[in-house]
Write a protein that holds these residues in place. Sequence first.
Motif, PDB file in Angstrom:
ATOM      1  N   GLY A  15       0.872  -1.481   0.039  1.00 32.66           N
ATOM      2  CA  GLY A  15      -0.194   0.168   0.608  1.00 32.66           C
ATOM      3  C   GLY A  15       0.910   1.285   0.229  1.00 32.66           C
ATOM      4  N   ALA A  16       1.969   1.758   0.877  1.00 30.99           N
ATOM      5  CA  ALA A  16       2.773   2.382   0.464  1.00 30.99           C
ATOM      6  C   ALA A  16       3.684   2.590  -0.486  1.00 30.99           C
ATOM      7  N   SER A  71       3.691   5.123   9.666  1.00 36.88           N
ATOM      8  CA  SER A  71       5.246   3.942   9.430  1.00 36.88           C
ATOM      9  C   SER A  71       5.515   4.233   8.478  1.00 36.88           C
ATOM     10  N   ILE A  72       4.353   4.992   7.257  1.00 38.37           N
ATOM     11  CA  ILE A  72       5.085   4.739   5.405  1.00 38.37           C
ATOM     12  C   ILE A  72       5.803   6.009   5.981  1.00 38.37           C
ATOM     13  N   VAL A  73       6.041   6.836   6.155  1.00 41.31           N
ATOM     14  CA  VAL A  73       6.870   8.541   6.463  1.00 41.31           C
ATOM     15  C   VAL A  73       7.898   7.026   6.530  1.00 41.31           C
ATOM     16  N   LEU A  74       8.228   6.950   8.187  1.00 40.88           N
ATOM     17  CA  LEU A  74       9.072   6.022   8.133  1.00 40.88           C
ATOM     18  C   LEU A  74       9.836   5.460   7.580  1.00 40.88           C
ATOM     19  N   ILE A  75       9.306   4.698   7.185  1.00 47.31           N
ATOM     20  CA  ILE A  75       9.704   4.076   5.944  1.00 47.31           C
ATOM     21  C   ILE A  75      10.832   4.057   4.929  1.00 47.31           C
ATOM     22  N   ALA A  76       9.580   5.458   4.225  1.00 55.07           N
ATOM     23  CA  ALA A  76      10.040   6.581   3.282  1.00 55.07           C
ATOM     24  C   ALA A  76      11.185   6.947   3.544  1.00 55.07           C
ATOM     25  N   LEU A  77      11.647   7.174   4.929  1.00 53.18           N
ATOM     26  CA  LEU A  77      12.798   8.156   5.142  1.00 53.18           C
ATOM     27  C   LEU A  77      13.938   7.187   5.645  1.00 53.18           C
ATOM     28  N   ASP A  78      14.030   5.990   5.456  1.00 54.07           N
ATOM     29  CA  ASP A  78      15.032   4.984   5.789  1.00 54.07           C
ATOM     30  C   ASP A  78      14.816   4.569   7.318  1.00 54.07           C
ATOM     31  N   PHE A  79      14.028   5.450   7.755  1.00 58.45           N
ATOM     32  CA  PHE A  79      14.170   4.439   9.749  1.00 58.45           C
ATOM     33  C   PHE A  79      13.226   3.661   9.566  1.00 58.45           C
ATOM     34  N   GLU A  80      13.462   2.695   9.106  1.00 59.91           N
ATOM     35  CA  GLU A  80      13.023   0.712   8.597  1.00 59.91           C
ATOM     36  C   GLU A  80      12.753   0.311  10.367  1.00 59.91           C
ATOM     37  N   LEU A  82      11.752   1.778  13.073  1.00 55.72           N
ATOM     38  CA  LEU A  82      10.604   2.630  13.365  1.00 55.72           C
ATOM     39  C   LEU A  82       9.209   2.084  12.746  1.00 55.72           C
ATOM     40  N   GLY A  83       9.788   2.047  11.448  1.00 57.47           N
ATOM     41  CA  GLY A  83       8.765   2.095  10.120  1.00 57.47           C
ATOM     42  C   GLY A  83       7.862   0.978  10.589  1.00 57.47           C
ATOM     43  N   GLN A  84       8.710  -0.541  10.860  1.00 60.80           N
ATOM     44  CA  GLN A  84       8.107  -1.881  11.213  1.00 60.80           C
ATOM     45  C   GLN A  84       7.738  -1.918  12.519  1.00 60.80           C
ATOM     46  N   ILE A  85       8.121  -1.314  14.078  1.00 56.01           N
ATOM     47  CA  ILE A  85       7.368  -0.538  15.299  1.00 56.01           C
ATOM     48  C   ILE A  85       6.280  -0.618  14.724  1.00 56.01           C
ATOM     49  N   ALA A  86       6.240   0.339  14.186  1.00 51.34           N
ATOM     50  CA  ALA A  86       4.901   1.007  14.120  1.00 51.34           C
ATOM     51  C   ALA A  86       3.881   0.173  13.341  1.00 51.34           C
ATOM     52  N   MET A  87       4.417  -0.560  12.679  1.00 52.11           N
ATOM     53  CA  MET A  87       3.654  -1.173  11.415  1.00 52.11           C
ATOM     54  C   MET A  87       3.307  -2.114  13.047  1.00 52.11           C
TER      55      MET A  87
END
Length: 299
Positions: A15-16, A71-80, A82-87
């Motif tokens: 989706g992202a 989570s999408i913003v964090l993953i897009a900014l390469d904060f993998e 933190l993004g995965q934790i949000a997911m």
Amino acid sequence: MLETILNLYRSFLSGAQLIQTPATFTMKDFFQILVVAIVVIFLYMRFIRNTQAEKLVRGILLFMISTWIISIVLIALDFEILGQIAMYVLTGILFSLVVVFQPELRKLLVHLGQTKFMFKNIFTFKNNNAEKRNNSVKEITEAVKYCSRVKRGALIVLQKSDDRSFYNEVGTSINAEISAELILTIFFPNTPLHDGAMVINNDKIAAAGVLLPLTEDPKLSWRYGTRHRAAIGASEISDSVCIVVSEETGDISIAIDGILRKYDDITSFRDDLEKLMSDDDSETIDNAFIQNILKLRKK
């Protein structure tokens, strides 16, 4: 369990990617989103709206959407990480919904198991408003009839729009279903709200104890009291329908466009009320209707 979570995580990532590449968005995708939206709205209107879980649903949806965007913003900014934790947090919320909304899910399953469910809940969905409107007419008529018989003063404003600019918002917000008992309780003598007007909007009692502007017509008979002058004044500057019950005589009247009509029997009052509360917004019909029934009767 872990495999299920990973699959959900991959779907969220898909989706992202879809959001990041709008060029791949097709009419097929739009149709699928539309179908999901229609189903969600139907379930919300049928099983969630006006229940104790409504506020909870809104809060959870807001939190889920916020978490998904973060989570999408964090993953897009390469904060993998933190993004995965949000997911993972979002996934945990999805699984917890089964427990939180167990009563609502049970109610849904019971309705699905009923015979003629599709016919009763989908094909007759448009008739729900008509049934609710008929019930409103019945409850208002019963309350007005009783007020007239015991000579209890009442002033009811039926709004056709959400415009509140024509009246002073001094009053008490109620937002309750229309019932004769509640109307009679509000207009019971010596209670805090009985002197003001009751405002009905969208088949609900929106407020009571409301102050309306008085008419400034110098030709109005001195026999009309404050309630009648307020009803005429509100109808002069808005599209509202105002119902008045005289405290002195028990007479029932309706004011529209600054014109007041007195009713001699409750049957004709109910017939006109049904027309006035109908969903027909035709300007031609409204004008003809007003010209035919709302004329001053010279006694």
